[in-house]
Design an enzyme around this catalytic site. Structure first.
Site: not given
Length: 322
Positions: A217, A271, A283
């Site tokens: 991420c 995240h 994402n």
């Protein structure tokens, strides 16, 4: 289909934001969760000790010095959350919590001492021309005598960089007053991330050829902003401090959106994604999945950052050891 979807989101959201302007004045409050909850009260209280500082500025100094680590110790023997060297602590440490001792390792003493020392320095240079806070920060780095002798921030690259860094980080720790200005680089970052849709996730992935061009991420968001000449830190919880923090209803394409195990503490962020509009982000989610569109509205949604070049450049690259 993916390209059209992104294009519609970007155009629609930017159109809605066409009239946005920056915030105005007012008392300085801390951005949501930017300061760990256990230190927030101390920073808010002592950050108002004198007119040369504010809670966001004090938070920026503490973050820059230690990353909120109360056991941090540098190679130069600077100690604790505020990174006092022993000689400075001996002369300027205070008993902030009134328990009868002055403990450099106790944030309840060290945070008040940092604010007190800032205000003491501000008093020394109060008659110097220029911005009082800039002069105080310069005195913190180079000594009050040099600031007085120079008639302001001295022409020392280390000192000028220190002032610039803390003033840039201050904007990240302050709760915005009014709306946050749109990013000029967002479209380029989205363009890069959009081309990675469908790529398999890789934990620790930076997109190198050896890794098959795969990302995790924060590797994806770092690479996306690198294409527009903004260098983000590698870790998601540090990326949070790369600019001001728009509210959920002010999000624009290109904002970084964050998710945390503790909604009161940005250091617990686990995240990050790249917002594209309409409640969706690009994402890189987890092992076994591919880079894709996902909704941002989940129970662990923490907040967002509108990345700025100055904000990213101010972030520390190395921390003192615990």
């Amino acid at each position: 289909m993916a390209a059209c979807f992104v294009a519609l989101l970007v155009v629609g959201t930017y159109s809605a934001a066409a009239g946005l302007v920056g915030g105005g004045g007012g008392a300085v409050a801390l951005a949501k969760g930017a300061v760990p909850a256990k230190y927030q009260g101390l920073v808010q209280k002592w950050g108002n000790l004198c007119s040369a500082i504010n809670p966001a500025l004090l938070a920026a100094q503490l973050y820059q010095e230690s990353g909120w680590n109360p056991r941090a110790q540098s190679a130069a023997a600077a100690q604790g959350i505020a990174q006092f060297i022993p000689g400075t602590w001996a002369g300027h440490g205070i008993d902030g919590d009134g328990d009868g001792d002055r403990d450099v390792w106790d944030p309840a003493d060290a945070i008040p001492s940092a604010a007190s020392y800032d205000c003491e320095l501000a008093g020394y240079v109060k008659k110097v021309p220029g911005d009082p806070t800039d002069n105080m920060l310069a005195a913190y780095n180079a000594g009050a005598y040099r600031v007085i002798k120079s008639g302001g921030v001295p022409n020392i690259s280390e000192t000028r960089n220190y002032v610039r860094i803390i003033r840039s980080l201050e904007k990240s720790f302050a709760r915005p007053v009014g709306r946050v200005q749109p990013s000029q680089q967002a479209a380029g970052a989205i363009y890069f991330a959009q081309k990675k849709l469908g790529t398999k996730y890789l934990w620790g992935g930076n997109g190198t050829p050896e890794q098959g061009g795969r990302f995790d991420c924060s590797g994806l968001t770092q690479a996306a902003y690198r294409t527009v000449d903004i260098e983000l830190p590698r870790v998601a919880n540090d990326q949070y401090n790369a600019g001001p923090h728009p509210s959920r209803d002010e999000l624009l394409p290109g904002d970084l959106v964050f998710f945390s195990d503790d909604l009161t503490n940005s250091r617990a962020i686990h995240h990050v994604g790249l917002y594209v509009g309409g409640g969706y982000m690009i994402n890189a989610p987890y092992t076994g999945a591919v880079i894709r569109f996902d909704k941002i509205d989940t129970p662990d949604y923490f907040g967002a950052t509108r990345v700025t070049k100055d904000g990213a450049a101010a972030l520390p690259t190395m921390r003192p050891a615990a």
